[in-house]
Design a protein around this motif. Structure first.
Motif, PDB file in Angstrom:
ATOM      1  N   GLU A   6       0.811  -1.212   0.000  1.00 59.28           N
ATOM      2  CA  GLU A   6       0.000   0.000   0.000  1.00 59.28           C
ATOM      3  C   GLU A   6       0.846   1.264   0.000  1.00 59.28           C
ATOM      4  O   GLU A   6       0.417   2.300  -0.495  1.00 59.28           O
ATOM      5  CB  GLU A   6      -0.940   0.008   1.205  1.00 59.28           C
ATOM      6  CG  GLU A   6      -2.029  -1.033   1.107  1.00 59.28           C
ATOM      7  CD  GLU A   6      -2.818  -1.184   2.394  1.00 59.28           C
ATOM      8  OE1 GLU A   6      -2.632  -0.376   3.318  1.00 59.28           O
ATOM      9  OE2 GLU A   6      -3.623  -2.123   2.463  1.00 59.28           O
ATOM     10  N   LEU A   7       2.033   1.211   0.572  1.00 60.71           N
ATOM     11  CA  LEU A   7       2.903   2.389   0.611  1.00 60.71           C
ATOM     12  C   LEU A   7       3.516   2.634  -0.759  1.00 60.71           C
ATOM     13  O   LEU A   7       3.854   1.689  -1.465  1.00 60.71           O
ATOM     14  CB  LEU A   7       4.033   2.182   1.615  1.00 60.71           C
ATOM     15  CG  LEU A   7       3.689   2.273   3.089  1.00 60.71           C
ATOM     16  CD1 LEU A   7       4.907   1.928   3.921  1.00 60.71           C
ATOM     17  CD2 LEU A   7       3.202   3.658   3.436  1.00 60.71           C
ATOM     18  N   GLU A   8       3.686   3.900  -1.101  1.00 57.86           N
ATOM     19  CA  GLU A   8       4.404   4.181  -2.331  1.00 57.86           C
ATOM     20  C   GLU A   8       5.890   3.950  -2.086  1.00 57.86           C
ATOM     21  O   GLU A   8       6.363   4.003  -0.948  1.00 57.86           O
ATOM     22  CB  GLU A   8       4.126   5.596  -2.827  1.00 57.86           C
ATOM     23  CG  GLU A   8       4.641   6.701  -1.930  1.00 57.86           C
ATOM     24  CD  GLU A   8       4.309   8.079  -2.460  1.00 57.86           C
ATOM     25  OE1 GLU A   8       5.203   8.690  -3.068  1.00 57.86           O
ATOM     26  OE2 GLU A   8       3.178   8.526  -2.259  1.00 57.86           O
ATOM     27  N   HIS A   9       6.614   3.698  -3.168  1.00 61.71           N
ATOM     28  CA  HIS A   9       8.036   3.389  -3.042  1.00 61.71           C
ATOM     29  C   HIS A   9       8.773   4.557  -2.388  1.00 61.71           C
ATOM     30  O   HIS A   9       8.585   5.704  -2.747  1.00 61.71           O
ATOM     31  CB  HIS A   9       8.659   3.090  -4.398  1.00 61.71           C
ATOM     32  CG  HIS A   9      10.081   2.658  -4.301  1.00 61.71           C
ATOM     33  ND1 HIS A   9      10.432   1.457  -3.722  1.00 61.71           N
ATOM     34  CD2 HIS A   9      11.238   3.260  -4.649  1.00 61.71           C
ATOM     35  CE1 HIS A   9      11.738   1.336  -3.747  1.00 61.71           C
ATOM     36  NE2 HIS A   9      12.259   2.427  -4.298  1.00 61.71           N
ATOM     37  N   GLY A  10       9.604   4.230  -1.404  1.00 61.41           N
ATOM     38  CA  GLY A  10      10.372   5.255  -0.713  1.00 61.41           C
ATOM     39  C   GLY A  10       9.727   5.766   0.555  1.00 61.41           C
ATOM     40  O   GLY A  10      10.267   6.637   1.216  1.00 61.41           O
ATOM     41  N   LYS A  11       8.583   5.230   0.924  1.00 65.99           N
ATOM     42  CA  LYS A  11       7.903   5.616   2.164  1.00 65.99           C
ATOM     43  C   LYS A  11       7.965   4.440   3.134  1.00 65.99           C
ATOM     44  O   LYS A  11       7.943   3.283   2.739  1.00 65.99           O
ATOM     45  CB  LYS A  11       6.427   5.967   1.914  1.00 65.99           C
ATOM     46  CG  LYS A  11       6.214   7.082   0.926  1.00 65.99           C
ATOM     47  CD  LYS A  11       6.509   8.400   1.553  1.00 65.99           C
ATOM     48  CE  LYS A  11       6.161   9.531   0.581  1.00 65.99           C
ATOM     49  NZ  LYS A  11       6.494  10.814   1.092  1.00 65.99           N
ATOM     50  N   THR A  18       4.062   6.747  12.002  1.00 64.09           N
ATOM     51  CA  THR A  18       4.048   7.877  11.083  1.00 64.09           C
ATOM     52  C   THR A  18       4.788   7.497   9.811  1.00 64.09           C
ATOM     53  O   THR A  18       5.830   6.848   9.855  1.00 64.09           O
ATOM     54  CB  THR A  18       4.735   9.102  11.737  1.00 64.09           C
ATOM     55  OG1 THR A  18       4.113   9.361  12.987  1.00 64.09           O
ATOM     56  CG2 THR A  18       4.637  10.320  10.852  1.00 64.09           C
ATOM     57  N   VAL A  19       4.258   7.924   8.674  1.00 65.77           N
ATOM     58  CA  VAL A  19       4.890   7.631   7.393  1.00 65.77           C
ATOM     59  C   VAL A  19       5.958   8.687   7.108  1.00 65.77           C
ATOM     60  O   VAL A  19       5.716   9.884   7.257  1.00 65.77           O
ATOM     61  CB  VAL A  19       3.849   7.607   6.255  1.00 65.77           C
ATOM     62  CG1 VAL A  19       4.521   7.376   4.912  1.00 65.77           C
ATOM     63  CG2 VAL A  19       2.809   6.539   6.509  1.00 65.77           C
ATOM     64  N   HIS A  20       7.132   8.216   6.714  1.00 64.96           N
ATOM     65  CA  HIS A  20       8.255   9.093   6.374  1.00 64.96           C
ATOM     66  C   HIS A  20       8.809   8.707   5.007  1.00 64.96           C
ATOM     67  O   HIS A  20       8.609   7.591   4.536  1.00 64.96           O
ATOM     68  CB  HIS A  20       9.384   8.969   7.408  1.00 64.96           C
ATOM     69  CG  HIS A  20       9.019   9.469   8.748  1.00 64.96           C
ATOM     70  ND1 HIS A  20       8.959  10.792   9.076  1.00 64.96           N
ATOM     71  CD2 HIS A  20       8.672   8.798   9.883  1.00 64.96           C
ATOM     72  CE1 HIS A  20       8.607  10.938  10.334  1.00 64.96           C
ATOM     73  NE2 HIS A  20       8.428   9.734  10.847  1.00 64.96           N
ATOM     74  N   SER A  21       9.545   9.622   4.428  1.00 66.48           N
ATOM     75  CA  SER A  21      10.240   9.347   3.172  1.00 66.48           C
ATOM     76  C   SER A  21      11.623   8.787   3.470  1.00 66.48           C
ATOM     77  O   SER A  21      12.321   9.273   4.355  1.00 66.48           O
ATOM     78  CB  SER A  21      10.389  10.625   2.350  1.00 66.48           C
ATOM     79  OG  SER A  21       9.130  11.082   1.945  1.00 66.48           O
ATOM     80  N   MET A  22      11.988   7.786   2.710  1.00 63.69           N
ATOM     81  CA  MET A  22      13.292   7.168   2.863  1.00 63.69           C
ATOM     82  C   MET A  22      14.346   8.043   2.182  1.00 63.69           C
ATOM     83  O   MET A  22      14.094   8.623   1.133  1.00 63.69           O
ATOM     84  CB  MET A  22      13.249   5.787   2.210  1.00 63.69           C
ATOM     85  CG  MET A  22      14.392   4.900   2.536  1.00 63.69           C
ATOM     86  SD  MET A  22      14.152   3.260   1.804  1.00 63.69           S
ATOM     87  CE  MET A  22      14.863   3.520   0.209  1.00 63.69           C
ATOM     88  N   VAL A  23      15.513   8.143   2.794  1.00 69.09           N
ATOM     89  CA  VAL A  23      16.628   8.864   2.184  1.00 69.09           C
ATOM     90  C   VAL A  23      17.204   7.965   1.093  1.00 69.09           C
ATOM     91  O   VAL A  23      17.558   6.816   1.369  1.00 69.09           O
ATOM     92  CB  VAL A  23      17.699   9.221   3.242  1.00 69.09           C
ATOM     93  CG1 VAL A  23      18.946   9.752   2.579  1.00 69.09           C
ATOM     94  CG2 VAL A  23      17.149  10.211   4.240  1.00 69.09           C
ATOM     95  N   PRO A  24      17.289   8.464  -0.135  1.00 71.16           N
ATOM     96  CA  PRO A  24      17.822   7.624  -1.221  1.00 71.16           C
ATOM     97  C   PRO A  24      19.270   7.225  -0.965  1.00 71.16           C
ATOM     98  O   PRO A  24      20.040   7.960  -0.350  1.00 71.16           O
ATOM     99  CB  PRO A  24      17.721   8.521  -2.463  1.00 71.16           C
ATOM    100  CG  PRO A  24      16.842   9.651  -2.088  1.00 71.16           C
ATOM    101  CD  PRO A  24      16.885   9.783  -0.601  1.00 71.16           C
ATOM    102  N   SER A  25      19.629   6.078  -1.489  1.00 71.35           N
ATOM    103  CA  SER A  25      20.998   5.588  -1.301  1.00 71.35           C
ATOM    104  C   SER A  25      22.016   6.490  -1.984  1.00 71.35           C
ATOM    105  O   SER A  25      23.175   6.536  -1.573  1.00 71.35           O
ATOM    106  CB  SER A  25      21.127   4.163  -1.814  1.00 71.35           C
ATOM    107  OG  SER A  25      20.817   4.118  -3.192  1.00 71.35           O
ATOM    108  N   SER A  26      21.591   7.228  -2.994  1.00 71.77           N
ATOM    109  CA  SER A  26      22.525   8.131  -3.677  1.00 71.77           C
ATOM    110  C   SER A  26      23.014   9.233  -2.742  1.00 71.77           C
ATOM    111  O   SER A  26      24.158   9.679  -2.844  1.00 71.77           O
ATOM    112  CB  SER A  26      21.871   8.748  -4.911  1.00 71.77           C
ATOM    113  OG  SER A  26      20.695   9.466  -4.552  1.00 71.77           O
ATOM    114  N   VAL A  27      22.174   9.649  -1.790  1.00 74.94           N
ATOM    115  CA  VAL A  27      22.576  10.661  -0.804  1.00 74.94           C
ATOM    116  C   VAL A  27      23.632  10.083   0.126  1.00 74.94           C
ATOM    117  O   VAL A  27      24.627  10.739   0.450  1.00 74.94           O
ATOM    118  CB  VAL A  27      21.347  11.169  -0.009  1.00 74.94           C
ATOM    119  CG1 VAL A  27      21.765  12.084   1.121  1.00 74.94           C
ATOM    120  CG2 VAL A  27      20.355  11.857  -0.928  1.00 74.94           C
TER     121      VAL A  27
END
Length: 190
Positions: A6-11, A18-27
């Motif tokens: 159900e979560l969009e990719h990166g959440k 609480t839903v958060h955004s994942m820090v991309p591996s590129s960072v």
């Protein structure tokens, strides 16, 4: 697994739901010390910390484990508080005015109840405390926090509380022979 799809990719969910955004591996990979730590720890625990899909799945598994432990905590915490800290006011207001036999009985019963609660909580949580697959997730989550901390220290723009969860007490040992839970079919989150 329904919440995962159900979560969009990166959440992902933190410990409080609480839903958060994942820090991309590129960072993380942009900071040399963090990238070196990710590669080093990745070899140690057989995990690619620079693969966003794998990290996302690990964060989901960690949340599922936390949810299971939180349920037991919600049941046992009030009982520990009642019989642990609640015994003192009862002692001051009631038991101290009673006979010596009552006082000894009160101490024995209260101690027995607290010990029973501790043993019960441990026995109910024991399967996940001993499960090598779950413990590997905890170990990887602990190392991911270290990697993110190295990236933050190296100047990456990462929120201070990210990844928004606490540490595990049973996250020190990695079990190389334990199977990994496969990422569910369906290509991950939507």
């Amino acid at each position: 697994m329904g919440e995962y799809h159900e979560l969009e990719h990166g959440k992902f969910f933190d410990d409080s739901g609480t839903v958060h955004s994942m820090v991309p591996s590129s960072v993380i990979a942009a900071v040399p010390a963090a990238k070196a730590a990710a590669l080093k720890y990745g070899r140690e625990v057989r995990f690619d910390f620079l693969d966003d899909s794998a990290v996302h799945w690990m964060l989901f598994q960690r949340r599922e484990d936390t949810t299971n432990g939180s349920f037991l905590g919600c049941i046992f915490a009030p009982l520990f508080f009642l019989f642990g800290f609640g015994a003192w006011p009862f002692w001051e207001l009631v038991a101290s005015q009673k006979s010596r036999h009552f006082q000894i009985g009160f101490i024995c019963v209260d101690t027995l109840i607290i010990c029973t609660l501790i043993v019960s909580a441990y026995l109910l949580r024991r399967p996940t405390l001993l499960d090598p697959t779950v413990r590997n997730v905890r170990c990887r989550a602990r190392l991911y926090r270290k990697i993110v901390g190295a990236a933050r220290s190296g100047g990456a723009d990462i929120p201070h509380l990210y990844p928004y969860y606490g540490m595990y007490a049973t996250s020190r040992k990695f079990f190389p022979d334990a199977p990994d839970l496969p990422i569910p079919e369906g290509g991950g989150p939507a």
